[in-house]
Motif scaffolding. Structure first.
Motif, short mmCIF file in Angstrom:
data_model
loop_
_atom_site.label_atom_id
_atom_site.label_comp_id
_atom_site.label_asym_id
_atom_site.label_seq_id
_atom_site.Cartn_x
_atom_site.Cartn_y
_atom_site.Cartn_z
N GLU A 279 -52.82 -32.80 -27.46
CA GLU A 279 -53.09 -34.15 -27.98
C GLU A 279 -51.80 -34.94 -28.16
O GLU A 279 -51.76 -36.14 -27.85
CB GLU A 279 -53.83 -34.04 -29.31
N LEU A 280 -50.77 -34.31 -28.64
CA LEU A 280 -49.50 -35.00 -28.82
C LEU A 280 -48.92 -35.46 -27.48
O LEU A 280 -48.34 -36.54 -27.38
CB LEU A 280 -48.50 -34.09 -29.54
N THR A 281 -49.11 -34.64 -26.46
CA THR A 281 -48.66 -35.03 -25.12
C THR A 281 -49.40 -36.26 -24.64
O THR A 281 -48.81 -37.19 -24.06
CB THR A 281 -48.86 -33.87 -24.13
N ASP A 282 -50.72 -36.30 -24.88
CA ASP A 282 -51.51 -37.47 -24.48
C ASP A 282 -51.08 -38.71 -25.26
O ASP A 282 -51.02 -39.83 -24.69
CB ASP A 282 -53.00 -37.20 -24.71
N ILE A 283 -50.82 -38.55 -26.55
CA ILE A 283 -50.38 -39.69 -27.37
C ILE A 283 -49.05 -40.21 -26.86
O ILE A 283 -48.84 -41.43 -26.77
CB ILE A 283 -50.28 -39.27 -28.85
N PHE A 284 -48.15 -39.31 -26.52
CA PHE A 284 -46.85 -39.72 -26.00
C PHE A 284 -47.00 -40.47 -24.68
O PHE A 284 -46.35 -41.51 -24.46
CB PHE A 284 -45.96 -38.48 -25.81
N ALA A 285 -47.88 -39.97 -23.80
CA ALA A 285 -48.09 -40.64 -22.51
C ALA A 285 -48.66 -42.03 -22.73
O ALA A 285 -48.24 -43.00 -22.08
CB ALA A 285 -49.02 -39.80 -21.65
N LEU A 286 -49.62 -42.16 -23.64
CA LEU A 286 -50.23 -43.47 -23.92
C LEU A 286 -49.21 -44.41 -24.54
O LEU A 286 -49.14 -45.59 -24.17
CB LEU A 286 -51.42 -43.30 -24.86
N SER A 287 -48.40 -43.89 -25.46
CA SER A 287 -47.37 -44.71 -26.09
C SER A 287 -46.36 -45.21 -25.07
O SER A 287 -45.93 -46.36 -25.12
CB SER A 287 -46.65 -43.90 -27.17
N SER A 288 -46.02 -44.36 -24.12
CA SER A 288 -45.04 -44.75 -23.10
C SER A 288 -45.60 -45.82 -22.17
O SER A 288 -44.90 -46.73 -21.75
CB SER A 288 -44.62 -43.52 -22.29
N SER A 289 -46.90 -45.71 -21.87
CA SER A 289 -47.49 -46.66 -20.92
C SER A 289 -47.79 -48.00 -21.56
O SER A 289 -47.75 -49.04 -20.90
CB SER A 289 -48.78 -46.07 -20.33
N THR A 290 -48.09 -48.00 -22.87
CA THR A 290 -48.43 -49.25 -23.56
C THR A 290 -47.26 -49.84 -24.33
O THR A 290 -47.38 -50.92 -24.90
CB THR A 290 -49.59 -49.01 -24.55
N LYS A 291 -46.14 -49.07 -24.38
CA LYS A 291 -44.93 -49.51 -25.10
C LYS A 291 -45.17 -49.65 -26.60
O LYS A 291 -44.48 -50.39 -27.28
CB LYS A 291 -44.41 -50.84 -24.54
N LYS A 292 -46.17 -48.92 -27.11
CA LYS A 292 -46.43 -48.96 -28.54
C LYS A 292 -45.77 -47.76 -29.22
O LYS A 292 -45.88 -46.64 -28.75
CB LYS A 292 -47.94 -48.94 -28.81
N ASP A 293 -45.09 -48.00 -30.33
CA ASP A 293 -44.40 -46.94 -31.04
C ASP A 293 -45.07 -46.58 -32.36
O ASP A 293 -44.50 -45.88 -33.18
CB ASP A 293 -42.94 -47.34 -31.30
N ILE A 294 -46.28 -47.11 -32.57
CA ILE A 294 -46.97 -46.83 -33.83
C ILE A 294 -47.50 -45.41 -33.79
O ILE A 294 -48.28 -45.05 -32.90
CB ILE A 294 -48.14 -47.82 -34.05
N PRO A 295 -47.12 -44.52 -34.73
CA PRO A 295 -47.58 -43.14 -34.67
C PRO A 295 -49.03 -42.98 -35.09
O PRO A 295 -49.57 -43.81 -35.84
CB PRO A 295 -46.65 -42.43 -35.66
N VAL A 296 -49.65 -41.91 -34.62
CA VAL A 296 -51.00 -41.56 -35.03
C VAL A 296 -50.90 -40.71 -36.30
O VAL A 296 -50.16 -39.73 -36.33
CB VAL A 296 -51.72 -40.77 -33.93
N LEU A 297 -51.63 -41.11 -37.34
CA LEU A 297 -51.62 -40.38 -38.60
C LEU A 297 -52.92 -39.59 -38.72
O LEU A 297 -54.01 -40.14 -38.53
CB LEU A 297 -51.50 -41.34 -39.78
N ARG A 298 -52.80 -38.29 -39.03
CA ARG A 298 -53.99 -37.46 -39.26
C ARG A 298 -53.91 -36.82 -40.63
O ARG A 298 -52.92 -36.17 -40.97
CB ARG A 298 -54.11 -36.40 -38.17
N VAL A 299 -54.99 -37.00 -41.40
CA VAL A 299 -55.05 -36.45 -42.75
C VAL A 299 -56.44 -35.86 -42.98
O VAL A 299 -57.37 -36.09 -42.21
CB VAL A 299 -54.79 -37.55 -43.81
N ILE A 300 -56.56 -35.09 -44.04
CA ILE A 300 -57.86 -34.59 -44.48
C ILE A 300 -58.47 -35.68 -45.35
O ILE A 300 -58.15 -35.81 -46.53
CB ILE A 300 -57.72 -33.28 -45.28
N ASP A 301 -59.33 -36.51 -44.77
CA ASP A 301 -59.82 -37.70 -45.47
C ASP A 301 -61.17 -37.51 -46.14
O ASP A 301 -61.75 -38.46 -46.68
CB ASP A 301 -59.88 -38.89 -44.51
N SER A 302 -61.68 -36.29 -46.13
CA SER A 302 -62.93 -36.01 -46.84
C SER A 302 -63.05 -34.52 -47.06
O SER A 302 -62.45 -33.71 -46.33
CB SER A 302 -64.15 -36.53 -46.07
#
Length: 349
Positions: A279-302
């Motif tokens: 998943e991190l590899t996919d996020i990095f690829a998407l970030s590189s292609s869209t030029k977005k540097d906003i990180p994905v945050l994952r938490v235990i939300d429930s």
């Protein structure tokens, strides 16, 4: 596929993550700490020795045998003639260094180059895990830990790299003891942050229990922004090793700032927690292609989050010494911990 998930790792890359490599650069953004090195060959032999026991004189009172000379002689005669007597260890200089740190910091928690004895935290009160008030506490945690074994040999430290122990240009690895200022930590505010190709791509809650404040989406956005700003301002300009790494971060109570806890290599040995490395590899690829540097945050939300639902007590898989397993039957954790510490103290007499 593995090469896509992880950067090429070398021994020099791994060594960039030992405590003494990164702490001098980031000390003002981390927990106050003292690095003790070099460590004597005797101390390293002690860490490798079988059994859990503390060195003589490491408690706040000198260790003394409760047996008379005659009783010692009788006990010796009854022992197996083939049994090898255990070597007695004493480290007065190291004891003094530890006591000086405890005096300065009020209390410490220990770690080695990379690993801390978190899996042995059950030995000390749950209200103050890993809180050491004497050299004996430090040694007891280290000797009772399975996690620190990673740091005791070059083979385990450089596992997963192109490491040739027979090479004449093998990297130099020197064991170090780190004494960090102890203070109570709200584990719900601990995060693990993933950087790939000099991009902050993911942030994961470290303690996979449900905390109510993570249920708020505004809070999540606030935290993602705070971590990104901290990384951009205080880490990115000063990180000089390979641009793929993981750092552990502790948020302040207001969730707007924080402190660096540790740095880890971007390798399979570093737990991705609420992510997978795919998943991190996919996020990095998407970030590189869209030029977005906003990180994905994952938490235990429930409370019904899959990771929370399957969560077990931390480090329950730790391999306890066989003596501890035999001693634990029918006892609660506090009674067991007290009995185990008393047994270790008696074995050192």
């Amino acid at each position: 596929m593995m090469s896509d998930l992880f950067p090429a790792s070398t021994p020099s890359y791994v060594l960039a993550f030992q405590f003494s490599s990164w702490y001098p650069t980031f000390a003002k953004h981390s927990i106050k700490s003292t690095i003790v090195r070099p460590l004597s060959a005797d101390f390293q032999e002690y860490l490798h020795a079988d059994g859990v026991f503390v060195p003589e004189g490491s408690d706040n009172v000198p260790a003394e045998s409760t047996l008379s000379d005659e009783e010692d002689a009788v006990e010796d005669d009854s022992e197996d003639e083939d049994a090898q007597p255990r070597r007695h260890y004493t480290f007065p200089d190291l004891d003094q260094r530890i006591r000086e740190c405890i005096k300065e910091y009020e209390a410490v928690f220990p770690k080695l180059n990379f690993s801390s004895p978190k899996d042995a935290s059950w030995l000390l009160p749950s209200s103050s895990p890993l809180k050491c008030m004497s050299p004996a506490d430090v040694y007891l945690l280290l000797k009772s830990s399975d996690f620190i074994n990673h740091d005791l040999s070059t083979e385990s430290v450089f596992e997963g790299t192109k490491y040739d122990p027979s090479s004449s240009i093998s990297p130099t690895y020197e064991l170090e003891l780190v004494l960090r200022k102890w203070y109570p930590v709200d584990r719900g505010r601990e995060l693990r942050c993933f950087v790939r190709g000099d991009k902050l791509i993911g942030i994961s809650q470290r303690d996979v229990n449900f905390y109510e404040f993570w249920n708020d989406t505004d809070t999540q956005a606030k935290v993602a922004s705070a971590v990104s700003e901290f990384w951009e301002t205080n880490i990115r300009p000063h990180w000089s090793a390979q641009p793929d790494y993981v750092f552990d971060f502790l948020l302040t109570r207001d969730l707007t700032r924080g402190h660096i806890i540790d740095f880890n290599p971007y390798m399979p040995k570093t737990d991705p927690l609420l992510f997978t490395y795919e998943e991190l590899t996919d996020i990095f690829a998407l970030s590189s292609s869209t030029k977005k540097d906003i990180p994905v945050l994952r938490v235990i939300d429930s409370a019904s989050h899959p990771a929370a639902a399957s969560n077990a007590p931390a480090n329950q898989h730790n391999m306890l010494p066989v003596e501890a397993i035999n001693m634990s039957s029918g006892r609660d954790i506090e009674e067991f911990a007290d009995l185990w510490k008393q047994s270790v103290k008696e074995s050192s007499s």
